[in-house]
Design a protein around this motif. Sequence first.
Motif, mmCIF file in Angstrom:
data_model
loop_
_atom_site.group_PDB
_atom_site.id
_atom_site.type_symbol
_atom_site.label_atom_id
_atom_site.label_comp_id
_atom_site.label_asym_id
_atom_site.label_seq_id
_atom_site.Cartn_x
_atom_site.Cartn_y
_atom_site.Cartn_z
ATOM 1 N N TYR A 220 0.788 -1.220 0.000
ATOM 2 C CA TYR A 220 0.000 0.000 0.000
ATOM 3 C C TYR A 220 0.822 1.272 0.000
ATOM 4 O O TYR A 220 1.746 1.447 0.812
ATOM 5 C CB TYR A 220 -0.924 0.026 1.227
ATOM 6 N N CYS A 221 0.445 2.193 -0.907
ATOM 7 C CA CYS A 221 0.819 3.588 -0.746
ATOM 8 C C CYS A 221 0.071 4.109 0.469
ATOM 9 O O CYS A 221 -1.068 3.703 0.725
ATOM 10 C CB CYS A 221 0.388 4.415 -1.957
ATOM 11 N N THR B 207 1.979 12.132 1.080
ATOM 12 C CA THR B 207 1.958 10.703 0.750
ATOM 13 C C THR B 207 3.378 10.164 0.822
ATOM 14 O O THR B 207 4.359 10.924 0.746
ATOM 15 C CB THR B 207 1.387 10.438 -0.652
ATOM 16 N N SER C 113 5.765 6.498 -0.437
ATOM 17 C CA SER C 113 5.773 5.294 -1.261
ATOM 18 C C SER C 113 5.826 4.040 -0.397
ATOM 19 O O SER C 113 6.023 4.094 0.812
ATOM 20 C CB SER C 113 6.972 5.326 -2.216
ATOM 21 N N ILE C 114 5.686 2.893 -1.053
ATOM 22 C CA ILE C 114 5.653 1.636 -0.311
ATOM 23 C C ILE C 114 6.970 1.371 0.417
ATOM 24 O O ILE C 114 6.980 0.738 1.473
ATOM 25 C CB ILE C 114 5.301 0.457 -1.232
ATOM 26 N N PHE D 160 -0.506 -0.044 -4.332
ATOM 27 C CA PHE D 160 0.405 0.530 -5.309
ATOM 28 C C PHE D 160 0.238 -0.188 -6.641
ATOM 29 O O PHE D 160 0.220 -1.418 -6.713
ATOM 30 C CB PHE D 160 1.849 0.386 -4.825
ATOM 31 N N CYS E 114 2.759 7.119 -5.887
ATOM 32 C CA CYS E 114 1.851 7.129 -4.743
ATOM 33 C C CYS E 114 1.200 8.502 -4.560
ATOM 34 O O CYS E 114 0.080 8.594 -4.063
ATOM 35 C CB CYS E 114 2.571 6.725 -3.460
ATOM 36 N N SER E 115 1.872 9.548 -4.980
ATOM 37 C CA SER E 115 1.302 10.882 -4.865
ATOM 38 C C SER E 115 0.131 11.084 -5.819
ATOM 39 O O SER E 115 -0.671 12.001 -5.630
ATOM 40 C CB SER E 115 2.370 11.939 -5.138
ATOM 41 N N GLU F 76 -2.011 8.439 -6.704
ATOM 42 C CA GLU F 76 -3.000 7.381 -6.522
ATOM 43 C C GLU F 76 -4.345 7.948 -6.095
ATOM 44 O O GLU F 76 -4.413 8.993 -5.451
ATOM 45 C CB GLU F 76 -2.530 6.398 -5.443
ATOM 46 N N TYR G 88 -6.890 7.209 -3.493
ATOM 47 C CA TYR G 88 -6.895 6.447 -2.250
ATOM 48 C C TYR G 88 -8.302 5.950 -1.927
ATOM 49 O O TYR G 88 -9.264 6.733 -1.936
ATOM 50 C CB TYR G 88 -6.321 7.302 -1.123
#
Length: 125
Positions: free
Chosen positions: A32-33, A50, A52-53, A101, A107-108, A110, A112
Amino acid sequence: QVQLVESGGGTVQAGGSLTLSCAASGDTYTKYCMGWFRQSPGKEREKVATVSIGGSDPYYVDSVKGRFTISRNNGANTVTLRMDSLRSEDTAMYFCAADVFQWPTFCSSESYNYWGQGTQVTVSS
């Protein structure tokens, strides 16, 4: 799917600091991000930060750059938001969020889909 529980909100004077924590459970955390969002009455929800993984590539909205720090602990399945030099405009309900992810999306960027219940942050001037 992942479940998220935030903690650490409260009331602080302007210029002070607060750390929010989010504990994740129910799925493989490193898929998950992770992010923090906030919403105040009458305003749209705003993406604050945010990560990253792997814990790198942090993103911050311009208004918090240099004051907030996001970090994650993949061993403990947690993500934290350290907030320094708080301002009255930081007052909001803060939400922890997660999404699986999907390469090559950052991730920025995504969308959510998993959310905690929120924790209130109030900054008094």
